[in-house]
Design a protein around this motif. Structure first.
Motif, PDB file in Angstrom:
ATOM      1  N   ARG A 227      70.669  85.415  26.412  1.00 23.40           N
ATOM      2  CA  ARG A 227      70.003  84.184  26.457  1.00 23.40           C
ATOM      3  C   ARG A 227      68.937  84.340  27.832  1.00 23.40           C
ATOM      4  N   PRO A 228      67.655  84.154  27.786  1.00 25.96           N
ATOM      5  CA  PRO A 228      66.953  84.377  28.782  1.00 25.96           C
ATOM      6  C   PRO A 228      66.951  83.093  29.753  1.00 25.96           C
ATOM      7  N   VAL A 229      66.683  83.367  30.991  1.00 23.12           N
ATOM      8  CA  VAL A 229      66.863  82.567  32.164  1.00 23.12           C
ATOM      9  C   VAL A 229      65.526  81.618  32.021  1.00 23.12           C
ATOM     10  N   LEU A 230      65.853  80.236  32.249  1.00 26.07           N
ATOM     11  CA  LEU A 230      64.880  79.210  32.270  1.00 26.07           C
ATOM     12  C   LEU A 230      64.769  78.779  33.689  1.00 26.07           C
ATOM     13  N   ALA A 231      63.393  78.451  34.093  1.00 23.47           N
ATOM     14  CA  ALA A 231      63.194  77.765  35.342  1.00 23.47           C
ATOM     15  C   ALA A 231      62.247  76.539  35.346  1.00 23.47           C
ATOM     16  N   LEU A 232      62.328  75.617  36.045  1.00 26.18           N
ATOM     17  CA  LEU A 232      61.389  74.507  36.092  1.00 26.18           C
ATOM     18  C   LEU A 232      60.728  74.479  37.323  1.00 26.18           C
ATOM     19  N   ARG A 233      59.433  74.373  37.295  1.00 22.52           N
ATOM     20  CA  ARG A 233      58.532  74.587  38.474  1.00 22.52           C
ATOM     21  C   ARG A 233      58.581  73.208  39.110  1.00 22.52           C
ATOM     22  N   PRO A 234      58.330  72.968  40.263  1.00 21.51           N
ATOM     23  CA  PRO A 234      58.088  71.601  40.821  1.00 21.51           C
ATOM     24  C   PRO A 234      56.894  70.962  40.152  1.00 21.51           C
ATOM     25  N   ALA A 235      56.900  69.492  40.059  1.00 24.98           N
ATOM     26  CA  ALA A 235      55.926  68.867  39.010  1.00 24.98           C
ATOM     27  C   ALA A 235      54.685  68.476  40.264  1.00 24.98           C
ATOM     28  N   ALA A 236      53.770  68.436  39.594  1.00 20.25           N
ATOM     29  CA  ALA A 236      52.284  67.944  40.258  1.00 20.25           C
ATOM     30  C   ALA A 236      51.580  67.251  39.485  1.00 20.25           C
ATOM     31  N   MET A 237      50.832  66.514  40.459  1.00 18.50           N
ATOM     32  CA  MET A 237      50.097  65.298  39.864  1.00 18.50           C
ATOM     33  C   MET A 237      48.848  65.698  39.619  1.00 18.50           C
ATOM     34  N   THR A 238      48.305  65.463  38.300  1.00 18.68           N
ATOM     35  CA  THR A 238      46.728  65.767  38.025  1.00 18.68           C
ATOM     36  C   THR A 238      46.230  64.773  37.623  1.00 18.68           C
ATOM     37  N   ASP A 239      45.114  64.127  38.058  1.00 20.24           N
ATOM     38  CA  ASP A 239      44.416  62.932  37.075  1.00 20.24           C
ATOM     39  C   ASP A 239      45.372  61.910  36.732  1.00 20.24           C
ATOM     40  N   GLY A 240      46.327  61.757  37.484  1.00 18.14           N
ATOM     41  CA  GLY A 240      46.911  60.494  36.901  1.00 18.14           C
ATOM     42  C   GLY A 240      48.289  60.768  36.106  1.00 18.14           C
ATOM     43  N   GLN A 241      48.430  62.191  35.605  1.00 14.73           N
ATOM     44  CA  GLN A 241      49.540  62.507  34.877  1.00 14.73           C
ATOM     45  C   GLN A 241      50.284  63.819  35.591  1.00 14.73           C
ATOM     46  N   ILE A 242      51.656  63.728  35.243  1.00 15.50           N
ATOM     47  CA  ILE A 242      52.514  64.507  35.955  1.00 15.50           C
ATOM     48  C   ILE A 242      52.430  65.768  35.229  1.00 15.50           C
ATOM     49  N   VAL A 243      52.067  67.047  35.853  1.00 15.59           N
ATOM     50  CA  VAL A 243      52.182  68.161  35.217  1.00 15.59           C
ATOM     51  C   VAL A 243      53.380  69.069  35.271  1.00 15.59           C
ATOM     52  N   LEU A 244      54.206  69.397  34.225  1.00 12.77           N
ATOM     53  CA  LEU A 244      55.268  70.066  34.477  1.00 12.77           C
ATOM     54  C   LEU A 244      55.137  71.422  33.725  1.00 12.77           C
TER      55      LEU A 244
ATOM     56  N   ALA B 272      51.930  67.803  30.114  1.00  8.25           N
ATOM     57  CA  ALA B 272      51.534  66.644  30.954  1.00  8.25           C
ATOM     58  C   ALA B 272      52.428  65.627  30.567  1.00  8.25           C
ATOM     59  N   LEU B 273      52.805  64.709  31.559  1.00  6.96           N
ATOM     60  CA  LEU B 273      53.551  63.493  30.933  1.00  6.96           C
ATOM     61  C   LEU B 273      52.900  62.467  31.797  1.00  6.96           C
ATOM     62  N   SER B 274      52.589  61.581  30.956  1.00  6.68           N
ATOM     63  CA  SER B 274      51.826  60.210  31.646  1.00  6.68           C
ATOM     64  C   SER B 274      52.800  59.081  31.514  1.00  6.68           C
ATOM     65  N   LEU B 275      53.086  58.466  32.811  1.00  3.67           N
ATOM     66  CA  LEU B 275      53.888  57.515  32.876  1.00  3.67           C
ATOM     67  C   LEU B 275      53.512  56.164  33.647  1.00  3.67           C
ATOM     68  N   PRO B 276      53.834  54.953  32.994  1.00  5.26           N
ATOM     69  CA  PRO B 276      53.299  54.003  34.040  1.00  5.26           C
ATOM     70  C   PRO B 276      53.662  54.249  35.598  1.00  5.26           C
ATOM     71  N   PRO B 277      52.626  53.593  36.260  1.00  9.01           N
ATOM     72  CA  PRO B 277      53.198  53.707  37.812  1.00  9.01           C
ATOM     73  C   PRO B 277      54.550  53.312  38.343  1.00  9.01           C
ATOM     74  N   GLU B 278      55.045  52.307  37.801  1.00  5.07           N
ATOM     75  CA  GLU B 278      56.195  51.992  38.099  1.00  5.07           C
ATOM     76  C   GLU B 278      57.230  53.003  37.766  1.00  5.07           C
ATOM     77  N   LEU B 279      57.259  53.364  36.883  1.00  2.00           N
ATOM     78  CA  LEU B 279      58.265  54.209  36.520  1.00  2.00           C
ATOM     79  C   LEU B 279      58.073  55.555  37.212  1.00  2.00           C
ATOM     80  N   ARG B 280      56.795  56.070  37.481  1.00  2.00           N
ATOM     81  CA  ARG B 280      56.464  57.267  38.243  1.00  2.00           C
ATOM     82  C   ARG B 280      56.987  57.111  39.731  1.00  2.00           C
ATOM     83  N   ALA B 281      57.061  55.576  40.301  1.00  2.00           N
ATOM     84  CA  ALA B 281      57.588  55.565  41.579  1.00  2.00           C
ATOM     85  C   ALA B 281      58.998  55.726  41.616  1.00  2.00           C
ATOM     86  N   ARG B 282      59.652  55.534  40.533  1.00  2.00           N
ATOM     87  CA  ARG B 282      61.277  55.463  40.495  1.00  2.00           C
ATOM     88  C   ARG B 282      61.681  57.062  40.139  1.00  2.00           C
ATOM     89  N   LEU B 283      60.765  57.952  39.838  1.00  3.94           N
ATOM     90  CA  LEU B 283      61.395  59.328  39.473  1.00  3.94           C
ATOM     91  C   LEU B 283      62.139  59.909  40.679  1.00  3.94           C
TER      92      LEU B 283
END
Lengths: 919, 231
Positions: free
Chosen positions: A215-232, A278-289
């Motif tokens: 099975r190939p190795v998977l890795a997740l890069r750090p999240a970034a905020m762009t234009d109000g959305q979280i880019v993963l 991209a993941l868009s979340l309401p800001p209340e949720l975003r603050a709690r991630l």
């Protein structure tokens, strides 16, 4: 020798299987042992000869059993092994070195890797080879030991949350020592520098085999905020076809529990090694991630932690001087407060006080001119990445800011005057918004139909206007304009922040626009100046499997090393707290790539499925032992010496029915159910069997009479042991007093008091007709006084004529039993009970009297035997029978009183009562 | 004898008969041999136990009836009275070690009665001698054979070594169920022999199995002792 999936270590032993038929013949030929019997008729048997000399044989199934047992023993001793190694493989001897990468990428399929190591250790143990185990992520001296000792330590082998650095590979190569050994390398599939050199060093010492998971190795890069959305974005080592993965966002819910707050599916194309979404979340949720994780992969690399990058914004609200006081809804800051409150922290204060706190957003609501120092400071701040949000208003419209030339802190040049639309003296109607253009941060927002603009400041049509407009009206008039300055931006809303010039602040669109803007300002990762010279303490660290653990007392890390250096035992991935903020160090940085390892062709690479060799010899011998036991039992049964069926079954039943604790409880339950399913009259066990029997028969008699004459149909009376039984089931408790009764224990008194308080009634019967009369009490009376002393009995009085007991079913004036005429005591009436005009009785106690005390020996008067005969005589002749009838009537009245309370004191009964009383 | 007084009253001659009432002597023998101490099932009593029970019961009934009861041989001659019961009980408890015994007809009271309870599995010669001696003296009696149900049915099979209870005789066989038919034949022959012996000497023969009711056996014995060929 291999026979299908089973191989034999000593195959020549199987030749003895040939002897089995001979064994069969011998066993068949040998007759069973004779039984010796005593028989007096032997005298008659003397001289009788056997007709044929063919003996009684052992039954064929017994012979078969014995043959199979012997065959199993022979096969077991021949050393069968399941899944033996292939013929070509020479059974290797010599020391064995098991090398595991032990990096974060090894954590996937870790269980299978441990299973492979287990199998290797088992084989090595059987072959007697010394084994050493080395983890490349933490190289230590090689110790060749017996395989069994490694097996017990295998549970402690865990992957490390860092990757293998070239330094670690070198150290490992240095620690190899001189001896020759075979190597098994469990690699994680990623290419590291230094693998080649280590491989050469290992090959110099013996053959090397590599085990790798496909099975190939998977890795997740750090999240970034762009234009109000979280880019993963996720990366994989090899592109081997399309693949869908799910990324879960973990965070705290309002109760503080860690949960999955959102999920985002990512898709790898067939040939791509990257996938992003991209993941868009309401800001209340975003603050709690707190973290993002690839579902299904349990490695440190598939977890990316969020730090302050997604945190709550700090917003400073600054307005001009308020002329109007107390009119909150007209204040320009009110709507801004409401809009920012859920997702941002508000800072209030003067501008110069607020700037050093470094907010993310500064809102100037209708502020036209700023002093020079303020302007300079603001410019610096905006340059550094802050967002300045300005709202127009009467002051801005009346000032000359940015009229002639563009002010540094205004995005556009403004036209003098403003524009009032839809007012009392204007031409047209209030304008509505047009859909937001491409490239605007508001793009995609839905405009509600009731947003209208009736007044605004106008922008000069400059050549740069078009690219600065991010919202406009339907006729093209710019509504919101933006200018970037350095790392930050200035945004101007051409309307007010309250509802005077437009209905925009009243709508939800306002909040959404502010959110889009507020979050668009990026929180940058700390730069070199911030990191230099500071120490960052780890707050939470990841282990190899991607689980967050509390960092405990780990030492801090110097700022320069935090983001730049490779991970190692002293720099674990996790959340680090610095002088002003928190920073997350993840396993994979934003631009790291995963490269798959390429082994040279001379190295055999195997997967992780290894059907382990399983020796079957032990199993076969155990089966043979079992069969021989069965054979013994069968032989005993045949000769009749086994226990006869009846005793065997009896023994089995006795063992099975050995009282389980459940039985005791079942009995209690049945008793409780019997006591509560129907009305049950109860009597207290006194220890005197004659007394108890009389009480029991008395209650039976009373129950029969109740069933005949009333709707109360009591079940069989129950004898109550005060020490052990629950009293709450019984409405009435009949207690005959005798001088030699045992005194109840303290717990029993507690239960009795609870019973009395809970509404139960105890009928005390001294059975001696109160012989003593006035003065000294009789023996029974004295005993009653001693028994009832700890009870919670209210003040008593003889039954008054209008007590409800006299009329609950029958109208009575006396309560005889076997004796008559003696007073019966009940709870006394309250002293102020008075008789209402027209009622034939006073309204006495509301409830049921807790005790009735008398000496008329009621149970004996009620007692009947099975045939219905009265057990005790009452009086003589007709008067006696009348007295017994009255005794029964008293009993019925008492039970009715217990079950219905003071029902008969209700006014409803008064007319009937008066009629009966002849008034 | 002619009864003149009665005959004188009429024309017909009357004869007066007188009866002499005297206690009868009954001699009992319950086989004390080892072969009697056998029970095939632990729920069944041993043959010796049943034999002694019947002997004692008969003794009680006869003593109540006024007869004289004793044992065969000279150890306990017949006597009247309740005390004789205790002596009888003590004497009946004696066990003999021999496998099969014959009754000792030494002190037979002439014209008395005898009761011999045994399984009669041993040699019949001794019994024959005893019966002829008794018949010479005019003693009549009952031969009562007590058998165990297993002896009547022979339910054994397989390879067996049969031993007598006293251990003196053994017989080994490879297949016991083959022997059954022939054993039962021999048993029937023995019963026929006993029957012939009794017929020749005027005695009666009874058979009892320990699985049957002892009370019915007692009833039969009492009737047999009372009626029949007694004068």
């Amino acid at each position: 020798m291999i026979l299908g999936p089973i191989g034999f270590t000593t195959p020549w032993l199987l030749l003895t299987l040939v002897a089995l038929p001979i064994l069969w013949i011998i066993l068949r030929a040998v007759p069973p042992t004779p039984i010796r019997r005593r028989f007096p008729g032997v005298a008659l048997l003397l001289g009788l000869k056997d007709e044929d000399s063919v003996t009684d044989r052992t039954p064929w199934w017994l012979l078969l059993l014995r043959t199979i047992a012997v065959a199993a023993v022979i096969a077991g001793l021949a050393g069968p092994v399941l899944n033996p190694r292939a013929e070509g493989e020479a059974r290797a001897t010599g020391p064995l070195l098991i090398v595991t990468d032990g990096s974060w990428a090894s954590a996937r399929d870790w269980r299978e890797k441990i299973a492979v190591i287990n199998g290797l250790l088992a084989e090595a143990g059987r072959a007697g080879r010394p084994v050493a185990l080395m983890r490349l992520s933490d190289p230590e001296e090689l110790e060749f030991q017996a395989a069994e000792s490694w097996r017990s330590r295998l549970a402690g082998l865990v992957p490390a949350p860092w990757a293998v650095t070239p330094a670690m590979m070198e150290r490992a190569a240095d620690l190899l020592g001189e001896g020759s050994f075979e190597t098994r390398w469990l690699s994680d599939g990623l290419a590291y520098d230094g693998r080649e050199d280590l491989l050469v060093a290992l090959e110099a010492r013996g053959p090397v085999t590599v085990h790798e998971s496909p099975r190939p190795v998977l890795a997740l890069r750090p999240a970034a905020m762009t234009d109000g959305q979280i880019v993963l974005s996720a990366a994989r080592a090899t592109a081997n076809g399309p693949r869908d993965i799910m990324v879960a966002a973990h965070g705290l819910d309002p109760a503080g529990v860690l949960r999955v707050l959102a999920t985002l599916p990512l898709q790898f194309d067939a040939t791509a090694t990257e996938a992003s979404g991209a993941l868009s979340l309401p800001p209340e949720l975003r603050a709690r991630l707190t973290s993002f994780e690839i579902a299904g992969e349990e490695t440190a690399g598939s977890v990316s932690l969020t730090d302050d990058g997604l945190k709550r914004r700090e917003v400073a609200l600054i307005a001009g001087r308020e002329d109007r006081e107390g009119l909150e809804l007209l204040s320009p800051l009110h709507y801004l407060h409401q809009a920012f409150a859920p997702s941002a922290d508000m800072l209030d204060g003067a501008l110069m006080d607020v700037l050093p706190a470094n907010p993310d957003v500064i809102v100037l609501a209708d502020v036209a001119t700023l002093s020079g120092a303020e302007e300079a400071a603001l410019l610096d701040w905006v340059n550094g990445g802050g967002m300045l949000l300005r709202f127009a208003g009467p002051r801005v419209a009346a000032s000359d800011v940015s009229r002639g030339e563009e002010a540094p802190l205004m995005p556009v040049r403004l036209r003098a005057g403003g524009r009032t639309v839809g007012g009392a003296m204007s031409w047209g109607e209030p304008k509505t918004l047009a859909t937001f253009p491409e490239g605007s941060p508001f793009q995609g927002l839905v405009i509600p139909g009731d947003v209208t603009v009736s007044a605004q400041v106008m922008a000069q049509p400059d050549p740069t206007l078009a690219e600065r407009v991010i919202a406009q009206l339907t006729d093209g008039t710019p509504l919101v304009t933006r200018k970037r300055i350095g790392a930050g931006q200035v945004v101007l809303f051409h309307v007010t922040a309250n509802a005077e010039w437009s209905t925009l602040p009243l709508s939800g669109l306002f909040v959404q626009m502010l959110e889009r803007l507020a979050v668009a300002s990026s929180v940058t990762p700390p730069d070199a100046t911030e990191l230099a010279g500071s120490t960052w303490q780890p707050v939470e660290v990841l282990d190899g499997f991607g689980k967050l653990m509390d960092a405990g007392a780990r030492p801090g890390v110097a700022g320069e090393r935090l983001l730049a250096e490779a991970l190692g035992p002293d720099l674990l991935p996790g959340l680090y707290e610095g002088p002003e903020r928190r920073v997350a160090r993840n396993v994979i940085a934003r631009d790291d790539m995963l490269a798959p390892v390429a082994w040279p062709e001379r190295i055999p690479v195997e997967g992780l499925e290894r059907a382990a060799e399983m020796p079957l010899g032990g199993w076969l011998l155990a089966a043979a032992a079992l069969l021989l036991t069965v054979d013994i039992l069968a032989a005993l049964a045949l000769s009749g010496r086994l226990w006869p069926m009846r005793t065997a079954i009896g023994l089995l039943l006795a063992v099975l029915s050995l009282g389980t604790p459940d039985r005791v409880m079942a009995q209690d339950d049945t008793r409780a159910i019997a006591a509560t399913a129907e009305v049950v009259l109860a009597h207290v066990i006194t220890g005197n069997s004659a007394l108890d029997d009389t009480a029991h028969s008395g209650l039976i008699g009373l129950g029969q009479v109740l069933s005949f004459r009333t709707s109360v149909e009591p079940a069989e009376p129950i004898a109550v042991d005060l020490e052990t039984d629950e009293l709450a089931f019984y409405p009435i408790l009949y207690w005959p007093i005798s001088p030699d009764q045992p005194t109840p224990s303290a717990e029993a008194y507690v239960r009795l008091n609870a019973y009395l308080r809970g509404g139960g009634l105890i009928l005390f019967d001294t059975r001696d007709a109160d012989v003593a009369g006035f003065g000294a009490a009789s023996t029974n009376g004295a005993r009653l006084q001693r028994l009832a002393a700890p009870l919670d009995i209210p003040p008593l009085e003889p039954v008054p004529e209008d007590h409800v007991l006299t009329r609950t079913f029958y109208l009575l004036s006396d309560f005889p039993g076997r004796y008559t005429g003696r007073p019966v005591w009940v709870e006394s009436a309250p002293p102020d009970a008075e008789r209402i005009e027209g009622m034939p009785f006073r309204n006495l106690n509301d409830g049921v009297t807790p005790v009735v005390i008398g000496g008329n020996d009621w149970a004996a008067a009620w007692a009947v035997n099975d045939r219905g005969d009265f057990l005790f005589p009452v009086g003589r002749g007709y008067t006696g029978e009348r007295q017994r009838e009255l005794a029964y009537r008293f009993g019925i009245n008492l039970v009715m009183h217990v079950l219905t309370g003071n029902y008969k004191s209700d006014q409803v009964h008064v007319p009937a009562l008066l009629e009966r009383l002849g008034q | 004898m002619i009864d003149w007084r009665r005959s004188a009253r009429s024309d017909v001659q009357y004869v007066r008969q007188r009866e002499w009432q005297i206690a009868q002597s009954v001699m009992i023998w319950a086989d004390p041999a080892a072969s009697m101490r056998f029970a095939s099932d632990k729920n069944l009593p041993e043959k010796a136990e049943r034999a002694r029970l019947l002997a004692m019961a008969m003794a009680v009934l006869l003593l109540r009836g006024g007869e004289r009861v004793g044992l065969t041989g000279s150890s306990l001659p017949p006597r009247r009275g309740q005390a004789q019961l205790a002596r009888l009980a003590l004497a009946l408890m004696q066990d003999s070690e021999a496998d099969y015994t014959s009754p000792d007809m030494g002190g037979l009271v002439p014209h008395g009665r005898a009761l011999l309870i045994s399984d009669f599995m041993g040699d019949l010669a001794g019994l024959r001698g005893a019966l002829t001696a008794a018949a010479d003296r005019g003693v009549q009696g009952i031969l009562y054979q007590i058998l165990d149900p297993a002896e009547e049915v022979f339910p054994y099979r397989g390879r067996t070594i049969f031993e007598s209870v006293g251990g003196t005789l053994t017989h080994e066989t490879l297949k016991a169920n083959d022997l059954r038919a022939r054993y039962l034949e021999r048993l029937a022959e023995r019963k026929v022999e006993l029957g012939r012996l009794c017929a020749a000497t005027g005695w009666r023969l009874g058979v009892h199995h320990t699985s049957e009711n002892a009370q019915s056996a007692l009833l039969w014995l009492y009737r047999a002792m009372d009626g029949g060929t007694m004068a």
